[in-house]
Write an enzyme that holds these catalytic residues in place. Structure first.
Site, PDB file in Angstrom:
ATOM      1  N   VAL A 109      -0.829  32.370  30.337  1.00 37.57           N
ATOM      2  CA  VAL A 109       0.529  33.915  29.997  1.00 37.57           C
ATOM      3  C   VAL A 109       0.754  34.993  31.241  1.00 37.57           C
ATOM      4  O   VAL A 109       1.933  35.109  31.259  1.00 37.57           O
ATOM      5  CB  VAL A 109      -0.449  34.940  28.413  1.00 37.57           C
ATOM      6  CG1 VAL A 109       0.292  36.027  28.694  1.00 37.57           C
ATOM      7  CG2 VAL A 109      -0.798  33.917  27.576  1.00 37.57           C
ATOM      8  N   THR A 150      -8.891  37.632  25.351  1.00 36.38           N
ATOM      9  CA  THR A 150      -9.576  38.836  24.419  1.00 36.38           C
ATOM     10  C   THR A 150     -10.267  37.447  23.395  1.00 36.38           C
ATOM     11  O   THR A 150      -9.403  36.888  22.248  1.00 36.38           O
ATOM     12  CB  THR A 150      -9.063  39.566  23.943  1.00 36.38           C
ATOM     13  OG1 THR A 150      -7.404  38.582  22.866  1.00 36.38           O
ATOM     14  CG2 THR A 150      -8.238  40.208  24.291  1.00 36.38           C
ATOM     15  N   THR A 184      -4.415  39.880  23.497  1.00 34.76           N
ATOM     16  CA  THR A 184      -4.410  40.084  21.826  1.00 34.76           C
ATOM     17  C   THR A 184      -5.504  41.246  21.354  1.00 34.76           C
ATOM     18  O   THR A 184      -6.554  40.669  21.468  1.00 34.76           O
ATOM     19  CB  THR A 184      -4.416  38.884  20.731  1.00 34.76           C
ATOM     20  OG1 THR A 184      -2.724  37.741  21.259  1.00 34.76           O
ATOM     21  CG2 THR A 184      -4.191  39.178  19.607  1.00 34.76           C
ATOM     22  N   CYS A 240      -5.593  30.955  20.094  1.00 35.67           N
ATOM     23  CA  CYS A 240      -4.363  32.006  19.798  1.00 35.67           C
ATOM     24  C   CYS A 240      -4.256  31.756  17.747  1.00 35.67           C
ATOM     25  O   CYS A 240      -5.312  32.921  17.681  1.00 35.67           O
ATOM     26  CB  CYS A 240      -2.721  31.993  19.480  1.00 35.67           C
ATOM     27  SG  CYS A 240      -2.399  32.473  21.471  1.00 35.67           S
TER      28      CYS A 240
END
Length: 425
Positions: free
Chosen positions: A15, A83, A118, A258
């Protein structure tokens, strides 16, 4: 034209690194990561993620660093650290708290901090802001501004890149929202969506992936029932998709960082508020069981043909999704673990993974290294390189006496015969 904003992107994985390179087209950017080996690779124009590539790194002006003191140069911080979840599936906020601490120790009055990691609704304002205030001695929103802009990176996707995905932005107040929207608007070609609050933006992220998780879980449940009925799930979906409002989801493995993780953040916060999530929890349970369901059927088929742990099992694809080298949290790893339980050490072919070192028993090989006829071909990940490979290259490697194709991508149905047993989810 570069502005007076100097951006620091903290966390340079799948990311953060593409985000930093994108921002560097319009801003001065510091790319920070605590992993010195990773930084060294980027400085040498080596991209282990495959998202930017050697030429992209050569052309970028990002200042890659692992020196935390370099963060003092920035005035606009973007935190993109992982996370993950703990063993009990509760949120692990240690990485985001650590990154927040580093920023708080080096920031100045008037700086901006935007979170992309997230989280469940409330983390930014209820956990991160108080931590910043405690460490920096500054008070929000007068002394510094915070915002949240959920990442929407799709690893391995060269079409839907950072610049081509609408960016949700939010801020602690109207001033923060407008400034954050302005900064992101400089690099996001398709524009931004201004959320009314940080909690709305945080919620949008976990709901995006929870929705997909639930829909895939529904298809996975159907595949298990259709397996008992002797019906091919993909043929049912093909028929169903002729209607205009069909959603187009398919059964499969749900791994990665995710879809297989974010729903737990929502479930956790719901539980804290006294609500037990039923649908989302059920979806997670179904998807987590798919690896075991698949391998149990592999073992049943092997037993039918009096084959055992000496069977030559080849898995095509190790990563959590196609066209990426990332096999962390890949459910293919779960299938390997299940095979190991039955004394089977599979061979893995994957054009994106050159080696594997871990507790599981598996060997990374190439097509040319397959010497013995394949008893079980488990086609798991539909990499571009696999799609461009003729079917015959796979089929010709199968055992001429008796072989099993376990097809998770509905590719080899036409090769079912008296010799080849075909099984699909």
């Amino acid at each position: 034209m570069k502005t007076n904003k100097k951006i620091a992107v903290i966390g340079l994985g799948y990311v953060g690194m593409p985000l930093a390179v994108t921002f560097a087209k319009n801003f001065d950017v510091i790319g920070f990561d605590i992993d010195k080996n990773k930084i060294s690779s980027y400085q040498k124009n080596i991209d282990p993620t495959g998202e930017i590539g050697e030429e992209g790194l050569k052309d970028t002006t990002v200042k890659f660093t692992s020196n935390v003191d370099d963060l003092k140069e920035a005035n606009f911080y973007i935190i993109t650290v992982p996370t993950p979840i703990k063993q009990d599936n509760t949120p692990n906020l240690a990485p985001i708290e650590s990154a927040t601490t580093m920023v708080a120790e080096h920031m100045n009055k008037g700086d901006y901090i935007v979170y992309e990691s997230t989280v469940y609704p409330g983390v930014t304002e209820d956990i991160c802001v108080p931590l910043i205030e405690k460490i920096s001695g500054l008070a929000s929103p007068n002394d510094f501004k915070v915002g949240y802009s959920p990442e929407r990176i799709n690893p391995g996707d060269k079409k839907n890149t950072v610049e081509n995905i609408v960016k949700i932005v939010s801020g602690i107040d109207d001033e923060a929202l407008e400034e954050i929207a302005s900064v992101y608007g400089r690099v996001i070609k398709v524009g931004t969506h201004k959320a009314s609050s940080i909690k709305v933006a945080e919620s949008a992220k976990v709901v995006e992936n929870s929705q997909r998780d639930i829909n895939i879980a529904f298809m996975n449940e159907l595949s298990q029932v259709f397996n008992l009925m002797g019906i091919n799930t993909f043929e049912v979906i093909e028929a169903m998709n002729t209607k205009w409002n069909s959603l187009g989801f398919y059964p499969g493995l749900v791994g990665g960082h995710c879809i297989g993780v974010d729903p737990y953040y929502f479930i956790y916060q719901a539980e804290n508020l006294g609500y037990h999530s039923q649908i989302i929890s059920a979806g997670r349970k179904i998807n987590n069981q798919m690896s075991q369901f698949i391998i149990n059927n592999v073992i049943k088929e092997l037993m039918k043909y009096n084959k055992s742990s000496n069977s030559n099992v080849v898995i095509a694809g190790l990563t959590f999704k196609e066209n990426t080298p990332d096999f962390r949290n890949s459910k293919v790893m779960n299938m390997i673990s299940e095979l190991n339980e039955f004394g089977i050490r599979p061979k893995i072919i994957d054009p994106y993974v050159k080696s594997y070192k871990g507790e599981l028993e598996a060997d990374i090989i190439g097509f040319e290294d397959i010497e013995e006829p394949i008893d079980v071909l488990l086609y798991a990940v539909n990499h571009k390189e696999f799609r461009e490979t003729e079917d015959a290259k796979f089929i010709n490697l199968l055992n001429n006496d008796r072989a099993i194709i376990v097809d998770l991508k509905n590719r080899f149905k036409q090769y079912e015969s008296d010799v080849i047993k075909y099984w699909s989810i």
